[in-house]
Scaffold this motif. Structure first.
Motif, PDB file in Angstrom:
ATOM      1  N   ALA A  16      24.770 -36.158  -5.294  1.00 11.25           N
ATOM      2  CA  ALA A  16      26.009 -35.955  -4.539  1.00 11.25           C
ATOM      3  C   ALA A  16      26.482 -34.508  -4.637  1.00 11.25           C
ATOM      4  CB  ALA A  16      27.091 -36.907  -5.058  1.00 11.25           C
ATOM      5  N   LEU A  17      26.377 -33.939  -5.819  1.00 15.12           N
ATOM      6  CA  LEU A  17      26.814 -32.558  -6.039  1.00 15.12           C
ATOM      7  C   LEU A  17      25.955 -31.581  -5.237  1.00 15.12           C
ATOM      8  CD1 LEU A  17      28.935 -31.084  -7.761  1.00 15.12           C
ATOM      9  CD2 LEU A  17      27.194 -30.835  -9.524  1.00 15.12           C
ATOM     10  N   LEU A  18      24.643 -31.773  -5.285  1.00 17.76           N
ATOM     11  CA  LEU A  18      23.744 -30.885  -4.548  1.00 17.76           C
ATOM     12  C   LEU A  18      23.999 -30.951  -3.049  1.00 17.76           C
ATOM     13  CD1 LEU A  18      20.287 -31.280  -6.336  1.00 17.76           C
ATOM     14  CD2 LEU A  18      21.707 -29.232  -6.229  1.00 17.76           C
ATOM     15  N   ARG A  19      24.233 -32.163  -2.540  1.00 10.57           N
ATOM     16  CA  ARG A  19      24.463 -32.304  -1.103  1.00 10.57           C
ATOM     17  C   ARG A  19      25.780 -31.652  -0.682  1.00 10.57           C
ATOM     18  NH1 ARG A  19      20.982 -35.788   1.484  1.00 10.57           N
ATOM     19  NH2 ARG A  19      19.538 -36.886   0.106  1.00 10.57           N
ATOM     20  N   ARG A  20      26.768 -31.648  -1.576  1.00 13.20           N
ATOM     21  CA  ARG A  20      28.032 -30.984  -1.269  1.00 13.20           C
ATOM     22  C   ARG A  20      27.853 -29.482  -1.131  1.00 13.20           C
ATOM     23  NH1 ARG A  20      32.669 -33.223   0.810  1.00 13.20           N
ATOM     24  NH2 ARG A  20      33.176 -35.165  -0.227  1.00 13.20           N
ATOM     25  N   VAL A  21      27.119 -28.891  -2.068  1.00 10.32           N
ATOM     26  CA  VAL A  21      27.038 -27.426  -2.089  1.00 10.32           C
ATOM     27  C   VAL A  21      25.881 -26.872  -1.280  1.00 10.32           C
ATOM     28  CG1 VAL A  21      28.173 -27.305  -4.325  1.00 10.32           C
ATOM     29  CG2 VAL A  21      25.689 -27.339  -4.229  1.00 10.32           C
ATOM     30  N   ALA A  22      24.873 -27.697  -0.981  1.00  8.70           N
ATOM     31  CA  ALA A  22      23.696 -27.187  -0.267  1.00  8.70           C
ATOM     32  C   ALA A  22      23.397 -27.921   1.028  1.00  8.70           C
ATOM     33  CB  ALA A  22      22.468 -27.240  -1.176  1.00  8.70           C
ATOM     34  N   ALA A  26      19.505 -30.693   1.056  1.00 10.53           N
ATOM     35  CA  ALA A  26      19.558 -29.961  -0.215  1.00 10.53           C
ATOM     36  C   ALA A  26      18.244 -29.997  -0.980  1.00 10.53           C
ATOM     37  CB  ALA A  26      20.679 -30.523  -1.092  1.00 10.53           C
ATOM     38  N   HIS A  27      17.644 -31.155  -1.119  1.00 11.15           N
ATOM     39  CA  HIS A  27      16.432 -31.267  -1.935  1.00 11.15           C
ATOM     40  C   HIS A  27      15.256 -30.544  -1.282  1.00 11.15           C
ATOM     41  CE1 HIS A  27      18.169 -33.948  -4.928  1.00 11.15           C
ATOM     42  NE2 HIS A  27      18.773 -34.584  -3.926  1.00 11.15           N
ATOM     43  N   ARG A  28      15.149 -30.688   0.028  1.00 10.82           N
ATOM     44  CA  ARG A  28      14.066 -29.992   0.738  1.00 10.82           C
ATOM     45  C   ARG A  28      14.268 -28.475   0.674  1.00 10.82           C
ATOM     46  NH1 ARG A  28      13.052 -31.954   6.739  1.00 10.82           N
ATOM     47  NH2 ARG A  28      12.825 -33.881   5.537  1.00 10.82           N
ATOM     48  N   ILE A  33      12.906 -23.082  -1.604  1.00 12.93           N
ATOM     49  CA  ILE A  33      13.354 -21.837  -2.229  1.00 12.93           C
ATOM     50  C   ILE A  33      12.694 -21.622  -3.586  1.00 12.93           C
ATOM     51  CG2 ILE A  33      15.359 -20.664  -3.243  1.00 12.93           C
ATOM     52  CD1 ILE A  33      17.041 -21.956  -0.982  1.00 12.93           C
ATOM     53  N   HIS A  34      12.714 -22.659  -4.416  1.00 14.50           N
ATOM     54  CA  HIS A  34      12.218 -22.517  -5.784  1.00 14.50           C
ATOM     55  C   HIS A  34      10.722 -22.768  -5.917  1.00 14.50           C
ATOM     56  CE1 HIS A  34      16.174 -22.192  -7.812  1.00 14.50           C
ATOM     57  NE2 HIS A  34      16.599 -22.944  -6.818  1.00 14.50           N
ATOM     58  N   PRO A 282      19.955 -31.658 -11.532  1.00 10.51           N
ATOM     59  CA  PRO A 282      18.535 -31.658 -11.907  1.00 10.51           C
ATOM     60  C   PRO A 282      17.965 -30.257 -11.944  1.00 10.51           C
ATOM     61  CG  PRO A 282      18.802 -32.337  -9.615  1.00 10.51           C
ATOM     62  CD  PRO A 282      20.190 -32.214 -10.188  1.00 10.51           C
ATOM     63  N   ALA A 283      16.962 -30.068 -12.768  1.00  8.93           N
ATOM     64  CA  ALA A 283      16.305 -28.759 -12.845  1.00  8.93           C
ATOM     65  C   ALA A 283      15.589 -28.469 -11.537  1.00  8.93           C
ATOM     66  CB  ALA A 283      15.312 -28.745 -14.005  1.00  8.93           C
ATOM     67  N   PRO A 284      15.601 -27.213 -11.088  1.00  7.58           N
ATOM     68  CA  PRO A 284      14.912 -26.882  -9.837  1.00  7.58           C
ATOM     69  C   PRO A 284      13.401 -26.927 -10.018  1.00  7.58           C
ATOM     70  CG  PRO A 284      15.697 -24.887 -10.894  1.00  7.58           C
ATOM     71  CD  PRO A 284      16.229 -26.037 -11.702  1.00  7.58           C
ATOM     72  N   PRO A 285      12.663 -27.155  -8.928  1.00  7.08           N
ATOM     73  CA  PRO A 285      11.203 -27.091  -9.027  1.00  7.08           C
ATOM     74  C   PRO A 285      10.763 -25.671  -9.322  1.00  7.08           C
ATOM     75  CG  PRO A 285      11.891 -27.219  -6.731  1.00  7.08           C
ATOM     76  CD  PRO A 285      13.130 -27.413  -7.559  1.00  7.08           C
ATOM     77  N   VAL A 286       9.546 -25.519  -9.816  1.00  6.74           N
ATOM     78  CA  VAL A 286       9.006 -24.191 -10.082  1.00  6.74           C
ATOM     79  C   VAL A 286       7.881 -23.903  -9.116  1.00  6.74           C
ATOM     80  CG1 VAL A 286       9.647 -24.194 -12.506  1.00  6.74           C
ATOM     81  CG2 VAL A 286       7.435 -25.113 -11.834  1.00  6.74           C
ATOM     82  N   ALA A 287       7.697 -22.632  -8.799  1.00 10.29           N
ATOM     83  CA  ALA A 287       6.603 -22.243  -7.919  1.00 10.29           C
ATOM     84  C   ALA A 287       5.277 -22.609  -8.569  1.00 10.29           C
ATOM     85  CB  ALA A 287       6.658 -20.737  -7.642  1.00 10.29           C
ATOM     86  N   THR A 288       4.319 -22.973  -7.749  1.00 12.18           N
ATOM     87  CA  THR A 288       3.027 -23.392  -8.292  1.00 12.18           C
ATOM     88  C   THR A 288       2.278 -22.233  -8.921  1.00 12.18           C
ATOM     89  OG1 THR A 288       2.045 -23.055  -6.109  1.00 12.18           O
ATOM     90  CG2 THR A 288       2.817 -25.275  -6.647  1.00 12.18           C
ATOM     91  N   ARG A 289       2.650 -21.017  -8.587  1.00 16.91           N
ATOM     92  CA  ARG A 289       1.997 -19.863  -9.191  1.00 16.91           C
ATOM     93  C   ARG A 289       3.013 -18.768  -9.352  1.00 16.91           C
ATOM     94  NH1 ARG A 289      -0.249 -15.204  -7.345  1.00 16.91           N
ATOM     95  NH2 ARG A 289       0.148 -15.775  -5.188  1.00 16.91           N
ATOM     96  N   ARG A 290       3.166 -18.241 -10.569  1.00 15.24           N
ATOM     97  CA  ARG A 290       4.120 -17.173 -10.828  1.00 15.24           C
ATOM     98  C   ARG A 290       3.590 -15.857 -10.252  1.00 15.24           C
ATOM     99  NH1 ARG A 290       6.526 -16.224 -16.741  1.00 15.24           N
ATOM    100  NH2 ARG A 290       7.489 -18.196 -16.143  1.00 15.24           N
TER     101      ARG A 290
END
Length: 306
Positions: A16-22, A26-28, A33-34, A282-290
């Motif tokens: 709910a929080l993510l959808r409010r601010v993003a 939001a999840h997609r 981004i991340h 929730p923690a954001p996803p990480v890029a598959t390669r730094r």
């Protein structure tokens, strides 16, 4: 079983929080981004990523809006063109997306975000109620918005972040923010915490309480577009944001009675709400390669010719 219920509550609150601010995507959006591999403007250990990735941004963002509202020309432009009153969540979502893309996104996403904002600024012109002409691309207005955001985001992290930054890292945050500001058209932004304070002090004479500023404070502090169960946590967050302002700015903000009453408990109340947000998000996803340093993992260089 109890753990499962708690996890469900946490996931529901975080969603709910993510959808409010993003926004509804939001999840997609967050995954893009991340999680997209590629070079970034900022390496993972840069101060701007530490600050902007923390739940204290909720306090800092609200404080920044209140501080920005005290500039009569900047606020006239916001009220006339930004959809602040008609679509407050849409404006919040656009702002949060810009911060996320320039801080955490690929260099390509960050550059496109800056181009979009500059294109919008180029179209925004008008006249204040006292006849003063303005344009959103005016370097002085861009500079004021940048100073207010940098000051409030950093103050919020120092008060409500996971751990305060030492002096060198605070200077690093100001320098990171300056590198984005230059791309937006801000001339010679401060690159140290001391210079940031001096720049804010120089702008104090331009600030005052206007009808638009009072309306903004009333909207943000007294009548936020939120369901009733969220009003008390939000009131504590709002009091924390007001408390975060420099004393001279706080005196110019028109405060509703309930926020004045909450100011004595602003710090503990703010810490409680920020901790709850941090727990739910929730923690954001990480890029598959730094990205490697050669790909752009360092702090961004200044744009050519600036």
């Amino acid at each position: 079983m109890r753990t499962v219920r708690i996890d469900r509550v946490r996931a529901k609150a975080g969603d709910a929080l993510l959808r409010r601010v993003a926004g509804p995507e939001a999840h997609r959006k967050r995954a893009r981004i991340h999680g997209t591999p590629g070079p970034r403007w900022f390496a993972p250990d840069r101060p701007v990523r530490v600050v902007h990735g923390d739940a204290s941004m909720y306090v800092g963002g609200l404080a920044a809006l209140l501080l920005q509202s005290l500039h009569p020309v900047a606020m006239a432009a916001v009220w006339a063109h930004s959809g602040f009153r008609g679509d407050p969540w849409g404006r919040l979502q656009r702002t949060s997306t810009f911060l996320a893309e320039t801080t955490f996104g690929t260099a390509g996403d960050a550059e496109r975000a800056v181009r979009r904002v500059r294109a919008v600024h180029a179209r925004v012109t008008g006249t204040t109620t006292d006849g003063t002409a303005y344009r959103a691309s005016d370097p002085a207005l861009l500079s004021w918005v940048h100073l207010a955001e940098t000051c409030c985001f950093l103050r919020a992290y120092q008060c409500y972040g996971k751990g305060p930054l030492p002096a060198a890292r605070r200077d690093g945050y100001v320098a990171d923010m300056a590198s984005v500001a230059r791309r937006l058209g801000v001339p010679d932004p401060p690159v140290t915490e001391a210079a940031l304070g001096e720049a804010l002090e120089r702008r104090r004479g331009e600030l005052r309480t206007t009808d638009e500023a009072a309306g903004t404070a009333r909207y943000l502090l007294a009548a936020p577009p939120l369901p009733w169960p969220a009003r008390l946590p939000y009131a504590l967050l709002a009091a924390a944001a007001v408390d975060l302002l420099p004393p001279w700015a706080r005196r110019l903000v028109v405060l509703p009675v309930h926020i004045r009453l909450l100011l004595p408990v602003a710090r503990p109340g703010g810490r409680l709400v920020v901790a709850a947000i941090r727990w739910a998000t929730p923690a954001p996803p990480v890029a598959t390669r730094r990205p490697t340093a050669a790909e752009g993992g360092r702090r961004p260089a200044d744009p050519p010719g600036r």
